[in-house]
Write an enzyme that holds these catalytic residues in place. Structure first.
Site, PDB file in Angstrom:
ATOM      1  N   ASN A  76       0.858  -1.184   0.000  1.00  0.00           N
ATOM      2  CA  ASN A  76       0.000   0.000   0.000  1.00  0.00           C
ATOM      3  C   ASN A  76       0.893   1.233   0.000  1.00  0.00           C
ATOM      4  OD1 ASN A  76      -1.904   1.974   0.354  1.00  0.00           O
ATOM      5  ND2 ASN A  76      -2.479   1.362   2.431  1.00  0.00           N
TER       6      ASN A  76
ATOM      7  N   LYS B  96      -0.069   4.281  -0.032  1.00  0.00           N
ATOM      8  CA  LYS B  96      -0.739   5.367   0.691  1.00  0.00           C
ATOM      9  C   LYS B  96      -0.674   6.662  -0.131  1.00  0.00           C
ATOM     10  CE  LYS B  96      -0.400   3.139   5.133  1.00  0.00           C
ATOM     11  NZ  LYS B  96      -0.295   3.328   6.596  1.00  0.00           N
TER      12      LYS B  96
ATOM     13  N   HIS C 266      -9.516   0.382   6.155  1.00  0.00           N
ATOM     14  CA  HIS C 266      -8.229   0.719   6.751  1.00  0.00           C
ATOM     15  C   HIS C 266      -8.446   1.676   7.918  1.00  0.00           C
ATOM     16  CE1 HIS C 266      -4.149   2.262   7.208  1.00  0.00           C
ATOM     17  NE2 HIS C 266      -3.735   1.206   6.535  1.00  0.00           N
TER      18      HIS C 266
ATOM     19  N   GLU D  10      -7.042   4.291   8.844  1.00  0.00           N
ATOM     20  CA  GLU D  10      -7.012   5.709   8.507  1.00  0.00           C
ATOM     21  C   GLU D  10      -8.345   6.163   7.911  1.00  0.00           C
ATOM     22  OE1 GLU D  10      -2.284   5.151   7.856  1.00  0.00           O
ATOM     23  OE2 GLU D  10      -3.561   5.387   6.098  1.00  0.00           O
TER      24      GLU D  10
ATOM     25  N   GLU E  30      -4.794  -5.205  11.295  1.00  0.00           N
ATOM     26  CA  GLU E  30      -3.846  -4.118  11.465  1.00  0.00           C
ATOM     27  C   GLU E  30      -4.183  -3.337  12.742  1.00  0.00           C
ATOM     28  OE1 GLU E  30      -2.810  -3.232   6.808  1.00  0.00           O
ATOM     29  OE2 GLU E  30      -4.138  -1.846   7.828  1.00  0.00           O
TER      30      GLU E  30
ATOM     31  N   GLY F  83       2.225   3.113  11.801  1.00  0.00           N
ATOM     32  CA  GLY F  83       2.918   4.389  11.741  1.00  0.00           C
ATOM     33  C   GLY F  83       3.403   4.906  13.081  1.00  0.00           C
TER      34      GLY F  83
ATOM     35  N   SER G  52       3.702  -1.254  11.273  1.00  0.00           N
ATOM     36  CA  SER G  52       4.981  -0.662  11.675  1.00  0.00           C
ATOM     37  C   SER G  52       6.152  -1.629  11.726  1.00  0.00           C
ATOM     38  CB  SER G  52       4.846   0.043  13.036  1.00  0.00           C
ATOM     39  OG  SER G  52       4.109   1.229  12.903  1.00  0.00           O
TER      40      SER G  52
END
Length: 300
Positions: free
Chosen positions: A72, A74, A156, A158, A226, A232, A272
Site C-alpha cells: 500500500n 498510501k 483501513h 485511517e 492491522e 505508523g 509498523s
C-alpha cells in the site's frame, strides 16, 4: 526488539544483519496445521509500503491457498518516483506461487496499470459505496474496474479513525465492490486503549461481523489485521499477539460463517514492521519478500 520464539523448521533460517521473523507453533490448538501469517513493511524511495506474507502448509493445498504479498503506497509518490519503482518491479523475477498486489494513489493508478507487468495486480486504496454519480471526490468501483484494478483496500484504520467511516458503511462498500467483481482487502484492528482495556477480540469481531453481514461471498476477500496502535507508530505487535488474533478471527469465521470459509480465507497482519527488523539478506526489495515465501514452506 523482543526476542521471538523459534519455529521448528528443518533448516534454521539464520539471522544475517537483520531479524527473520519466527513464530511459535501452536500445534495443540491447530492440530499441527501450520498457518503463519506475517505482515512486512518498509519505507523506500519516499514511499511507505506494507507487505503481507501468508505461509500455508500442504494441509491447505486442497483449497488452492496462495501466498499473498501486497504493498500500500498510501498518499506517497510522484510520477518520476513511481516510474522508477515500476521499472524495478518489472525487472524483478517473482515466484509463481504468490499473489502480488500494489496499491498506488488514485491519481497514479492508470500510470501504474499501463506500465507495470501483468504479473502484479493493481489495488485501489478505497472505493465508493455504490454506483457512481453526484459524489464529489469519490471513486466508483466501475471506474476502478474500467482502468484495470483488481483489488480495493477497505476498512483501513485511517479511513475509520481519520475519515470517520463506520463498520456498517465499510461493510456496504465491501459488498458492492465484490458484487462488481472487485476483490477486497478487508482491514480490521483495535485502538491502543481498546487493547489495554481487553477489548481486542470484541472490536475485531464487531468489524468482522459488519463484513459478514454484508458480503455475498468470502472467495475474493483477504482479511488484514492491522492494530491501529501499530500503524505508523513504530510499535510492532509481537508474533504471539498477531497470531492470537489471527486464530481468534479464524475461529470466529468458523463459528459465524462456515468451516470452509474459515479454512480458506487468508488472514494477514500489518503494523509498523520495517526494514531493520524483518527483512531478509538483500535489502528492502519487494522481490526479496515475494521470493522468500516459497523458501519458508514448512511441512506440518
Amino acid at each position: 526488539m523482543a526476542a521471538m520464539a523459534r519455529l521448528p523448521m528443518r533448516q534454521e533460517m539464520r539471522m544475517v544483519s537483520l531479524v527473520i521473523i519466527r513464530m511459535k507453533m501452536m500445534e495443540h490448538i491447530i492440530n499441527k496445521i501450520l498457518f503463519i501469517e506475517v505482515f512486512l513493511a518498509v519505507r523506500r524511495s519516499s514511499h511507505r509500503f506494507w507487505k503481507s506474507i501468508t505461509y500455508a502448509d500442504h494441509t491447505y493445498s486442497r483449497h488452492n491457498i496462495r501466498f499473498f504479498v501486497g504493498g500500500n503506497w498510501k498518499c506517497n509518490g510522484t510520477k518520476d518516483s513511481i516510474s522508477k519503482l515500476v521499472s524495478d518491479l518489472n525487472s524483478a523475477k517473482l515466484e509463481a506461487d504468490v499473489d502480488v498486489v500494489v496499491a498506488p494513489p488514485f491519481v497514479y493508478l492508470d500510470q501504474v496499470r499501463n506500465s507495470l507487468t501483468d504479473r502484479i495486480e493493481i489495488s485501489a486504496q478505497n472505493s465508493w459505496v455504490g454506483k457512481g454519480g453526484a459524489f464529489t471526490g469519490e471513486i466508483s468501483v466501475e471506474q476502478l474496474k474500467d482502468i484495470g484494478c483488481n483489488w480495493v483496500i477497505l476498512g483501513h484504520s485511517e479511513r475509520r479513525h481519520v475519515i470517520g467511516e463506520d463498520d456498517h458503511f465499510i461493510g456496504k462498500k465491501a459488498a458492492y465492490a465484490l458484487s462488481q467483481g472487485l476483490k477486497v482487502i478487508a482491514c480490521i484492528g483495535e485502538l491502543l486503549q481498546e487493547r489495554e482495556a481487553g477489548k481486542t477480540f470484541e472490536v475485531c469481531f464487531q468489524q468482522m461481523k459488519a463484513f459478514a453481514d454484508a458480503v455475498p461471498s468470502w472467495d475474493d476477500v483477504v482479511v488484514a489485521y492491522e492494530p491501529v496502535w501499530a500503524i505508523g507508530t513504530g510499535k510492532v505487535a509481537t508474533p504471539q499477539q498477531a497470531q492470537e488474533v489471527h486464530l481468534a478471527v479464524r475461529d470466529w469465521l468458523k463459528k459465524n460463517v462456515s468451516d470452509e470459509v474459515a479454512s480458506k480465507t487468508r488472514i494477514i497482519y500489518g503494523g509498523s514492521v520495517n526494514g531493520s527488523n524483518c527483512f531478509l539478506k538483500g535489502g528492502p526489495e519487494f522481490a526479496v519478500i515475494v521470493n522468500s515465501v516459497t523458501s519458508k514452506k514448512v511441512a506440518a
